[in-house]
Design a protein around this motif. Structure first.
Motif, mmCIF file in Angstrom:
data_model
loop_
_atom_site.group_PDB
_atom_site.id
_atom_site.type_symbol
_atom_site.label_atom_id
_atom_site.label_comp_id
_atom_site.label_asym_id
_atom_site.label_seq_id
_atom_site.Cartn_x
_atom_site.Cartn_y
_atom_site.Cartn_z
ATOM 1 N N VAL A 197 -30.461 7.592 -42.070
ATOM 2 C CA VAL A 197 -30.648 7.662 -40.828
ATOM 3 C C VAL A 197 -30.364 8.864 -40.616
ATOM 4 O O VAL A 197 -30.444 9.000 -39.175
ATOM 5 N N GLY A 203 -36.905 -1.548 -37.141
ATOM 6 C CA GLY A 203 -36.963 -1.058 -36.039
ATOM 7 C C GLY A 203 -37.466 0.607 -35.910
ATOM 8 O O GLY A 203 -37.397 1.434 -35.868
ATOM 9 N N LEU A 204 -37.484 0.759 -37.686
ATOM 10 C CA LEU A 204 -37.830 2.363 -38.559
ATOM 11 C C LEU A 204 -38.763 2.296 -38.585
ATOM 12 O O LEU A 204 -39.150 3.603 -38.244
ATOM 13 N N CYS A 225 -34.582 -0.790 -46.361
ATOM 14 C CA CYS A 225 -34.270 -1.993 -45.994
ATOM 15 C C CYS A 225 -34.959 -3.519 -46.642
ATOM 16 O O CYS A 225 -34.395 -3.844 -46.368
ATOM 17 N N ARG A 245 -37.307 9.054 -43.431
ATOM 18 C CA ARG A 245 -37.874 7.607 -42.155
ATOM 19 C C ARG A 245 -38.145 6.086 -43.392
ATOM 20 O O ARG A 245 -37.925 4.616 -43.615
ATOM 21 N N LEU A 301 -30.797 3.684 -34.521
ATOM 22 C CA LEU A 301 -30.261 2.949 -35.577
ATOM 23 C C LEU A 301 -29.443 2.999 -36.682
ATOM 24 O O LEU A 301 -28.844 2.818 -37.416
ATOM 25 N N LEU A 309 -33.598 -3.785 -38.825
ATOM 26 C CA LEU A 309 -33.502 -2.313 -38.534
ATOM 27 C C LEU A 309 -34.850 -2.077 -39.636
ATOM 28 O O LEU A 309 -35.284 -1.167 -38.705
#
Lengths: 404, 309, 116
Positions: free
Chosen positions: A334, A262-263, A237, A230, A272, A259
């Motif tokens: 992911v 969010g991670l 990203c 993660r 994701l 993204l």
């Protein structure tokens, strides 16, 4: 005057923010980027286009002068706030907005002479020969008039043996979509890089944020492979966001940063995968982007005996190869967000390459930069740096010199 | 038939252009809000216009030894030339003026952005701005010829440089249908002289905003507005040149003009977000080796059709 | 109203709008005192004036462009007389264009369109 006050209040609903990230403050920078995106506060590229100077990260005395330079160049009405940690960012932004809405010209760094006390007074003599620019037209003793206190550009030979004007320009320490704490001094002819020198990054202290799980696992703390995946996906990203922003594709840069947020916020893997696949499809399969980055920053990763500078295997190829590898790795990561196995920090690659405590991967990437930058146009030079995306924090954390 | 409008159209044309540009800005803001995960609301569409009060309250800055006269001349020229280009763009059957060289007028106004952006880059005496100004010149060398051949293709089809004649000559069959290359070259040219989206290189973030880097206050607002005014003007010009002007069934001519202009504008706003910046060091080769020969062949098509009439 | 008068009126209106904006900014701005600043240099001071002789590596493209730009001067009036002059006009124009395109191809092969 009443109209002015109303206009100030209206404009303060959407302050344009000049972010200044200090080394060692990555979580604060990430939180700031997330909040600015959600609040629709545009990120300014230069002081001229900004209302609010947002400093993120722990205080760094070595960068006081550049910060004062930025702050001094912001036009009124302006405000300056500092968030040392991620938790302080939201309140710092609110404070900044309130100061802008209630701007009176006093207290918050007034325009003109009143603001003079927070400006850089006199740069050190001999530090690149910078003359202070606020003096009236004066002489320097050589008899040459110096309008604005600055000399004219001097000539130097170019690759074809012509004598052409050379400009000295620094990229960093405070530049948008640029690795935190990195400073590269360039000599430009036109927009072509003639010389490039990387300065030692400002030392932040503490553990580097992006390689944190690897450092903790190496120190014997329990870290799961899922947590590391993660973290590495978020780091990828972050790098992609910078590269896409530099490549002038704000839409996909925002997608990559969403993204990432969010991670880091711990969103479930199922939510994701869709955005990650969409990013890989739109960016990875974009022929236009591949055409634009092809041949830029070519590195010989030891597979061929070409003329390109030699570098670590992870940096092999050109900018296109590198961002495609990032996207492939993102797609794999992911799918392993819930892997409960313990992380082997030496078998699993850290975000910027295989982790070695004495030789953090970013040191090798930074060492590559000068050779790659010379001869590139400014736009290509930015793509080279963003495509390798060295993390200067790793060096300071490991106590390694950049060209060791 | 396109006819010259009454005196007040001189005021109506710039207002209409500004309204179209504002719509484009709002649409762009909505797309950005959707992409960033913010609510897509009317407020989100209106927020970019807060740049107006911000520009009005800003205190002035003084750079060391700027070329103030040329700097300001460059900045002001972009929006002013966009407004002047509306002189020849018909809306429905009305146009401010329909000179016999309308196409050349539009072309000439658009070419002033070359000088304007170079001046805007030169004026502040700042390295990043200077680079931004030169970037536009390199970009101009790539986009200008395909755009000129596109304009000439439409003019050849009607054997007239009067915009009204070109719109009228497309009875039944739009030039966009049988001159698709010219239409595409025109749209790419519109994005290029608006320096938006894939052609935003002169104001690129990689060069710290380029020509925009040292602008603040009303000057910054004028140059930013100029970009969107040009986008609106280019979209409006595409309608008489390639989409039959105000012709269409049922609705009055002005309504058809409006609908077509809005569609072209929407297409441009969406396309601008879909592509990364196309740097001139790559685009110049594509433009000269592929686009110039293609658009020349495109001009040959209407020339042969005209001969056969 | 003649086209010239209309163009001048448009220019006047646009100039009025620009002056109006600057006037409003002058009335509303929080300070009239210009703030002495330096050009942006990522937080560092500039070492010299930026205005300089810029190394334009694409200058060969400008030569090509000039040739085509001159050609455009002929092509705009040419569009008006295609059918009046007949096939000769089309043949002459496109032979001229073909010669220019041959020049482009030559320049391309010599690498004039690539400068990085």
């Amino acid at each position: 005057m009443d109209l002015t006050r109303r206009a100030l209040r209206a404009a303060a609903a959407r302050p344009r923010v000049l972010p200044a990230a200090l080394p060692g403050g990555t979580p604060a920078r990430l939180e700031a980027e997330r909040l600015l995106r959600l609040r629709d506060w545009p990120v300014a590229a230069t002081p001229a286009g900004a209302d609010l100077l947002l400093v993120t990260g722990p205080d760094c005395p070595a960068l006081h002068d550049p910060l004062a330079r930025l702050w001094g160049d912001l036009p009124a009405p302006r405000a300056r706030v500092h968030a040392a940690t991620a938790a302080e960012v939201a309140s710092a932004l609110d404070t900044g907005r309130e100061r802008l809405a209630a701007w009176s010209g006093r207290g918050s760094g007034a325009q003109g002479h009143a603001g003079g006390n927070d400006r850089v007074q006199e740069p050190p003599e001999g530090g690149g020969g910078h003359a202070h620019g606020q003096a009236d037209d004066g002489d320097t003793g050589t008899g040459m008039p110096m309008p604005g206190g600055l000399p004219m550009a001097e000539t130097g030979p170019d690759r074809d043996g012509l004598a052409l004007d050379r400009l000295h320009l620094a990229l960093g320490p405070f530049l948008c979509d640029w690795p935190t704490g990195l400073t590269v001094r360039l000599v430009l002819q036109g927009d072509v890089v003639q010389e490039a020198v990387c300065e030692d990054p400002a030392a932040p202290g503490g553990t580097p944020f992006w390689s944190g799980p690897w450092l903790r696992a190496a120190a014997g703390e329990p870290v799961t492979a899922g947590a590391a995946a993660r973290h590495r996906a978020a780091a990828t990203c972050d790098s992609l966001g910078r590269l896409l922003a530099v490549a002038g594709w704000p839409e996909q840069a925002v997608a990559a940063r969403r993204l990432r947020d969010g991670l880091l916020a711990g969103a479930p893997a199922g939510a994701l995968r869709g955005p990650a696949d969409r990013l890989a499809r739109r960016v990875g399969r974009s022929r236009v982007l591949a055409w634009l980055t092809r041949g830029i920053g070519r590195v010989d990763g030891g597979r061929t005996g070409g003329s390109a500078p030699a570098g670590p295997p992870g940096a092999d190829g050109d900018a296109t190869d590198r961002y495609r590898r990032w996207l492939d790795r993102l797609g794999r990561d992911v799918r392993h967000l819930d892997d409960p196995a313990p992380l082997d920090p030496y078998a699993t690659e850290s975000p910027r390459g295989p982790w070695e405590p004495a030789h953090p991967p970013s040191a090798a990437l930074l060492a590559l930069l000068p050779a790659l930058l010379v001869g590139a146009e400014l736009a290509a030079a930015r793509l080279i740096v963003a495509g390798l995306d060295p993390d200067p924090e790793e060096l300071a954390g490991a106590g390694v010199a950049p060209r060791g | 038939m396109v006819e010259r409008g009454p005196w007040w159209t001189v005021a109506a044309a710039p207002l209409l252009l500004a309204a179209l540009a504002a719509l484009a800005v709002a649409a762009d803001a909505l797309l950005a809000a959707r992409g960033a995960g913010r609510p897509v609301t009317l407020t989100a569409a209106a927020r970019p216009f807060l740049a107006l009060p911000r520009a009005l309250v800003a205190g002035p800055r003084r750079l060391p030894a700027p070329d103030l006269l040329l700097w300001r001349a460059g900045v002001v020229t972009v929006p002013v030339a966009a407004v002047l280009s509306t002189l020849v763009i018909p809306f429905g059957n009305t146009v401010v003026a329909d000179p016999s060289v309308g196409v050349v007028w539009f072309n000439a106004m658009e070419v002033t952005t070359w000088a304007a952006l170079w001046l805007a880059g030169w004026g502040p005496n700042a390295a990043f701005s200077l680079i931004g100004g030169y970037r536009f010149l390199a970009q101009g060398l790539a986009y200008e010829l395909p755009l000129m051949f596109a304009l000439i293709a439409a003019a050849t089809g009607a054997e007239s440089l009067r915009v009204g004649d070109i719109a009228a000559a497309q009875q039944g069959l739009w030039y966009a249908v049988w001159m698709p290359v010219a239409f595409a070259a025109h749209l790419a040219g519109v994005l290029a002289f608006s320096f938006l989206g894939p052609f935003a290189h002169p104001a690129g973030r990689d060069a710290a905003g380029g020509v925009l880097g040292e602008l603040s206050g009303p000057d910054r607002l004028l140059l930013q507005a100029g970009r969107w005014l040009w986008l609106a003007s280019g979209a409006a010009m595409a309608v008489p040149l390639f989409l039959g002007g105000g012709a269409g069934p049922g609705l009055p001519a002005w309504a058809w003009s409006l609908v077509k202009t809005l569609l072209v504008l929407a297409l441009l706003v969406v396309a601008a977000r879909r592509l990364p910046v196309v740097r001139p060091d790559r685009y110049v080769e594509l433009a000269w080796v592929v686009l110039v020969p293609l658009t020349i062949l495109q001009v040959l098509v209407p020339a042969l059709v005209v001969l056969g009439r | 109203m003649s086209a010239t008068a209309a163009a001048l009126s448009l220019l006047g209106l646009a100039a009025l709008a620009v002056l109006g904006l600057h006037g409003a900014a002058r009335a509303l701005r929080v300070s009239a005192d210009p703030l002495p600043v330096m050009p942006f240099g990522s937080g560092l001071e500039p070492a010299e004036h930026a205005v300089s002789r810029f190394h334009v590596r694409w200058y060969t493209v400008t030569m090509l462009f000039l040739a085509f730009d001159m050609e455009m001067v002929f092509m705009y009036p040419w569009t008006l007389v295609v059918s009046a002059m007949g096939p000769g006009a089309v043949i002459e124009m496109f032979v001229f264009l073909a010669i220019l395109v041959a020049g482009v191809v030559y320049a391309w092969r010599e690498g004039a369109l690539r400068w990085t």
